[in-house]
Design an enzyme around this catalytic site. Structure first.
Site, PDB file in Angstrom:
ATOM      1  N   THR A 376      34.015 -23.837 -26.137  1.00 39.96           N
ATOM      2  CA  THR A 376      33.474 -22.879 -25.252  1.00 39.96           C
ATOM      3  C   THR A 376      32.552 -23.115 -24.424  1.00 39.96           C
ATOM      4  OG1 THR A 376      33.975 -21.320 -27.247  1.00 39.96           O
ATOM      5  CG2 THR A 376      32.207 -20.377 -25.640  1.00 39.96           C
ATOM      6  N   THR A 394      35.363 -18.751 -22.658  1.00 45.64           N
ATOM      7  CA  THR A 394      35.866 -19.837 -23.343  1.00 45.64           C
ATOM      8  C   THR A 394      37.476 -19.697 -23.427  1.00 45.64           C
ATOM      9  OG1 THR A 394      36.221 -20.455 -25.766  1.00 45.64           O
ATOM     10  CG2 THR A 394      36.211 -18.172 -25.342  1.00 45.64           C
ATOM     11  N   LEU A 395      38.085 -20.731 -23.641  1.00 49.46           N
ATOM     12  CA  LEU A 395      39.531 -20.851 -23.699  1.00 49.46           C
ATOM     13  C   LEU A 395      39.940 -21.041 -25.251  1.00 49.46           C
ATOM     14  CD1 LEU A 395      40.619 -23.247 -20.921  1.00 49.46           C
ATOM     15  CD2 LEU A 395      41.102 -20.733 -21.018  1.00 49.46           C
ATOM     16  N   SER A 447      34.944 -12.598 -32.171  1.00 48.01           N
ATOM     17  CA  SER A 447      34.408 -13.664 -31.583  1.00 48.01           C
ATOM     18  C   SER A 447      32.839 -14.160 -32.132  1.00 48.01           C
ATOM     19  CB  SER A 447      34.048 -13.538 -30.060  1.00 48.01           C
ATOM     20  OG  SER A 447      33.142 -14.579 -29.276  1.00 48.01           O
ATOM     21  N   GLY A 469      32.184 -22.779 -31.263  1.00 47.90           N
ATOM     22  CA  GLY A 469      33.224 -22.022 -32.314  1.00 47.90           C
ATOM     23  C   GLY A 469      32.300 -21.325 -33.235  1.00 47.90           C
TER      24      GLY A 469
END
Length: 565
Positions: A376, A394-395, A447, A469
């Protein structure tokens, strides 16, 4: 090939150049600065410089945040993105707090058991890599939802990103290493040529030109949201899905909307904390952890004292247990947020806390109440008018799904892994969940992103956040404790070693340089302490000092850099 000079400095620097005069082949990494007018901290010096140039051009903190995110989509492709999502928390000069949710959502064809095999076992490879792992991207919708609070037009905010994509920039050693590490997956998972794969290994100073991405950005410039969610770009996304048997359709893209939500706002002693609500678990968990700590004399115990660290571990354990059981997308499940953050409930959660020995995650379950790779990225922005913005985007994993949209030049996320693929089965960060976070069409996955602003006497005092994360929430929590309780400098609050507990697995993760005597103390209490190979978080902080100036700090753990004037 041009060479790049990467000079790390802790000097107070005033950025006098605008984005168009920042040399993308010759730039500095600046870790600290103290400024009066505006500051930006992000994962890449060119992105921070783009944001600072917008401040100089008359934009406010929201303008700078949009421009910085767009630049990160070019210069920091491992996490900066058009094909992912994020959260923005802001405090505006008029006293208004805002929270914008542009988290990805499950496609209409997604279903609860889509990652289970014939025997009912979870196949997390499918949720973490390739064309089945992306949710519908939200970032571009988030930029336009934020624009209502900005001063400048999108055409001006997107210009630095277009130049960087079209003309290129010199990559850092860290970026070269990341691209080389993922090269095999890039080749395996992509059927179209892209800018990230070449015959010889990448090295520091190589030029990365992204023509397809530049054209995508120009369509957004010229057509607004429709330049991404409709028309040519949408067709390219759907064609990519069809080549890899993915699920995202033109209808999914056209239906996506960013959502304004009510920010989480709570008091901690003399401060007001403004942070992100669900579907970010970060705001709820942060309020829980700070509420559980508040009755104890943690400042008296001191930074990195065994007593303070043990208390923080135990409140982390309890908050993450509640996260796993209760939290999910509030548009789909009823989450008892008020009960989870009630002062009496938090006191009850700590009744079995023993300051002399380790707790147990077998014994500590979620509380009984009534009816979030770590790639992120975060950016913090503050201006002199009283606006502050904290954005985490983020991806999910590094470079997300590893799939580049053919002809459009950007990576798609792998956020479907942030759902509870199967109750009790951990995701890539070891987090477990229940039905509250199960997959459903149109649902937003839970998330851990925790963009946060601290107010003192109603004005911005600290802006912070981090990637990481599962470790995001605990890193933000520790950074705030470092500043608000232990009175560390902004630089020490960011760069001192961190620790992490997330309920399951029942262990304390620590960074490699964590004090050995503190590890021994924790082990003596019965904790299992695990030194991590990598770092915990990359925190970006802006703090207002006693003189009213902005102290901006980029984390030493990466290429993070500050800019301002």
């Amino acid at each position: 090939m041009r060479t790049i000079t990467m000079l790390i400095t802790a000097l107070v620097i005033t950025l006098s150049a605008r984005a168009q005069s920042v040399d993308p082949y010759q730039y500095n990494i600046r870790k600290q600065m103290t400024v009066s007018h505006g500051a930006v901290v992000s994962a890449h010096p060119l992105a921070s410089a783009a944001g600072a140039s917008i401040l100089q051009a008359g934009g406010n903190a929201v303008d700078a945040a949009i421009a910085t995110q767009l630049a990160l989509a070019v210069v920091y492709p491992t996490a900066g993105n058009l094909g992912g999502g994020g959260f923005l928390v802001g405090h505006l000069r008029n006293g208004q707090n805002i929270a914008i949710d542009y988290r990805e959502m499950a496609p209409a064809k997604a279903h609860r058991d889509m990652y289970l095999d014939g025997s009912g076992q979870a196949n997390t490879t499918l949720s973490q890599l390739g064309h089945l792992s992306p949710g519908v991207p939200g970032s571009v919708a988030g930029f336009f939802a934020s624009l209502r609070y900005a001063k400048l037009p999108m055409r001006q905010l997107i210009a630095p990103a277009i130049r960087l994509a079209e003309k290129g920039f010199a990559i850092s050693a860290a970026e070269a290493h990341r691209l080389n590490s993922e090269a095999a997956d890039f080749r395996r998972l992509n059927t179209q040529p892209n800018a990230f794969v070449k015959e010889t290994p990448w090295k520091a100073g190589d030029t990365l030109i992204q023509t397809d991405l530049a054209n995508t950005l120009k369509r957004i410039r010229d057509k607004g949201m429709a330049g991404f969610y409709e028309g040519e770009t949408a067709q390219l996304i759907v064609a990519e899905m069809q080549r890899g048997n993915g699920l995202i359709t033109t209808a999914d893209l056209k239906a996506y909307k960013a959502k304004e939500r009510k920010a989480v706002v709570f008091a901690y002693k003399k401060y007001t904390i403004v942070t992100m609500p669900l579907p970010s678990s970060g705001g709820v968990a942060l309020e829980q952890m700070m509420g559980m700590v508040e009755p104890y004399p943690i400042a008296k115990w001191g930074f990195h004292s065994p007593q303070a660290v043990q208390l923080m571990i135990e409140v982390e354990r309890r908050a993450y247990a509640d996260r796993a059981e209760h939290l999910g997308d509030p548009d789909f499940v009823k989450v008892p947020v008020a009960a989870l953050t009630d002062k009496k409930y938090l006191l009850e959660r700590m009744k079995d806390y023993d300051m002399h020995k380790a707790g147990s995650s077998v014994a500590v379950k979620a509380g009984a109440v009534g009816p979030e790779s770590e790639e992120t990225t975060h950016l913090s922005v503050m201006d002199s008018d009283g606006n502050a913005v904290s954005v985490t985007t983020t991806l999910n994993g590094g470079y997300g799904s590893k799939v580049v949209v053919g002809g459009a030049g950007f990576f798609l996320n792998d956020e479907m892994d942030d759902f509870s693929v199967k109750p009790g089965v951990p995701n890539m960060y070891g987090l477990v969940g229940t039905e509250a976070n199960a997959i459903a069409p149109g649902k937003r996955m839970l998330s851990s992103m925790t963009p946060t602003i601290v107010l003192q006497k109603g004005r911005p005092y600290v802006v912070t956040g981090t990637p990481g994360g599962a470790t995001i929430i605990t890193s933000v929590f520790q950074t705030l404790m470092n500043i608000l309780e232990f009175n560390l400098s902004a630089a020490d609050a960011v760069n001192e070693t961190k620790f992490h507990h997330q309920w399951l697995p029942d262990q304390v993760d620590v960074e490699q340089k964590f004090p050995t005597e503190l590890i021994s103390s924790l082990e003596g209490m019965g904790y299992k302490v695990i030194p991590r190979k990598g770092s915990i978080g990359r925190t970006e902080v802006i703090r207002v000092n006693a003189q009213g100036k902005m102290e901006a700090v980029g984390d030493n753990r990466g290429d993070d850099s500050v800019a301002g004037y």
